[in-house]
Scaffold this motif. Structure first.
Motif, PDB file in Angstrom:
ATOM      1  N   ARG A 119      -4.680   5.213  -0.700  1.00 37.37           N
ATOM      2  CA  ARG A 119      -3.796   4.063  -0.937  1.00 37.37           C
ATOM      3  C   ARG A 119      -4.520   2.750  -0.675  1.00 37.37           C
ATOM      4  O   ARG A 119      -5.301   2.652   0.282  1.00 37.37           O
ATOM      5  N   ARG A 152       3.390   1.682  -1.662  1.00 31.73           N
ATOM      6  CA  ARG A 152       3.914   1.914  -3.025  1.00 31.73           C
ATOM      7  C   ARG A 152       2.813   2.329  -3.990  1.00 31.73           C
ATOM      8  O   ARG A 152       3.040   2.398  -5.205  1.00 31.73           O
ATOM      9  N   ALA A 153       1.602   2.561  -3.490  1.00 33.63           N
ATOM     10  CA  ALA A 153       0.499   2.984  -4.363  1.00 33.63           C
ATOM     11  C   ALA A 153       0.858   4.272  -5.100  1.00 33.63           C
ATOM     12  O   ALA A 153       1.597   5.115  -4.571  1.00 33.63           O
ATOM     13  N   TYR A 154       0.332   4.389  -6.301  1.00 30.79           N
ATOM     14  CA  TYR A 154       0.463   5.642  -7.071  1.00 30.79           C
ATOM     15  C   TYR A 154      -0.946   6.226  -7.144  1.00 30.79           C
ATOM     16  O   TYR A 154      -1.796   5.757  -7.909  1.00 30.79           O
ATOM     17  N   CYS A 155      -1.205   7.200  -6.275  1.00 29.70           N
ATOM     18  CA  CYS A 155      -2.576   7.705  -6.140  1.00 29.70           C
ATOM     19  C   CYS A 155      -2.594   9.221  -5.992  1.00 29.70           C
ATOM     20  O   CYS A 155      -3.184   9.745  -5.039  1.00 29.70           O
ATOM     21  N   CYS A 215      -0.726  -2.837  -5.781  1.00 26.93           N
ATOM     22  CA  CYS A 215      -1.201  -1.571  -5.221  1.00 26.93           C
ATOM     23  C   CYS A 215      -1.980  -0.846  -6.313  1.00 26.93           C
ATOM     24  O   CYS A 215      -1.851  -1.173  -7.496  1.00 26.93           O
ATOM     25  N   ASN A 216      -2.808   0.121  -5.903  1.00 28.56           N
ATOM     26  CA  ASN A 216      -3.528   0.877  -6.929  1.00 28.56           C
ATOM     27  C   ASN A 216      -2.568   1.795  -7.673  1.00 28.56           C
ATOM     28  O   ASN A 216      -1.669   2.395  -7.086  1.00 28.56           O
ATOM     29  N   ALA A 258       0.846  -1.211   0.000  1.00 32.07           N
ATOM     30  CA  ALA A 258       0.000   0.000   0.000  1.00 32.07           C
ATOM     31  C   ALA A 258       0.874   1.251   0.000  1.00 32.07           C
ATOM     32  O   ALA A 258       0.515   2.286  -0.582  1.00 32.07           O
TER      33      ALA A 258
END
Ligand code: THU
Length: 140
Positions: free
Chosen positions: A25, A16-19, A41-42, A14
């Motif tokens: 996240r 490392r999410a790119y949001c 992750c998203n 989470a």
């Protein structure tokens, strides 16, 4: 692999999410029947609809790694932006991800979720989250 170990993978990914658009996240860790762990992750996009959820990222990784062996034994989700009191109602995969996971998970598969508080985990099953899942014309 314990629930806590699987969840610590979900919490790590989470991070490392790119949001940049939602600021929300999500991390997902899938334990497969063969004992491997696949994380996702998203990953959002400037064209919002192109965004891929964490669960589907993990799913694609699992199938890519294991091919025909791939089947889901347990699912861990981490939504670090969700406060403890909102987790039981709101800490679950979106509808599209429920359907995507159901392709590789039986109704009995446990789904674990944590939010802001790492010490608080809620559990459900795929069958509870997506009753009477669409499984196409081929009986599985
Ligand atoms: N998201 C997931 O990664 N999984 C879900 O099950 C629900 C939503 C992501 C998509 C988007 O990047 C952000 O959370 C807000 O909707």
């Amino acid at each position: 692999m314990t629930d806590d170990e699987l969840m610590s993978v979900a919490r790590e990914v989470a991070g490392r999410a790119y949001c940049p658009y939602s600021g929300f996240r999500v991390g997902a860790a899938l334990l497969s029947r063969s004992g491997q762990v696949h994380a996702g992750c998203n990953v959002e996009n400037a064209s919002y609809g192109v965004t891929i959820c964490a669960e589907r990222g993990a799913l694609m990784s699992g199938r890519a790694a294991e091919g025909e062996e791939f089947a889901i034994a347990r699912v861990a989700l981490c939504l670090p932006g969700i406060p403890r009191e909102e987790l039981p109602a709101g800490g679950w995969p979106c509808g599209a991800c429920r359907q995507a996971l159901a392709e590789f998970a039986s109704d009995e598969v446990m789904v674990l979720s944590t939010g802001e508080d790492p010490g608080f985990m809620v559990t459900s099953t795929m069958g509870e989250l997506l009753p009477m899942a669409f499984r196409g014309a081929v009986l599985k």
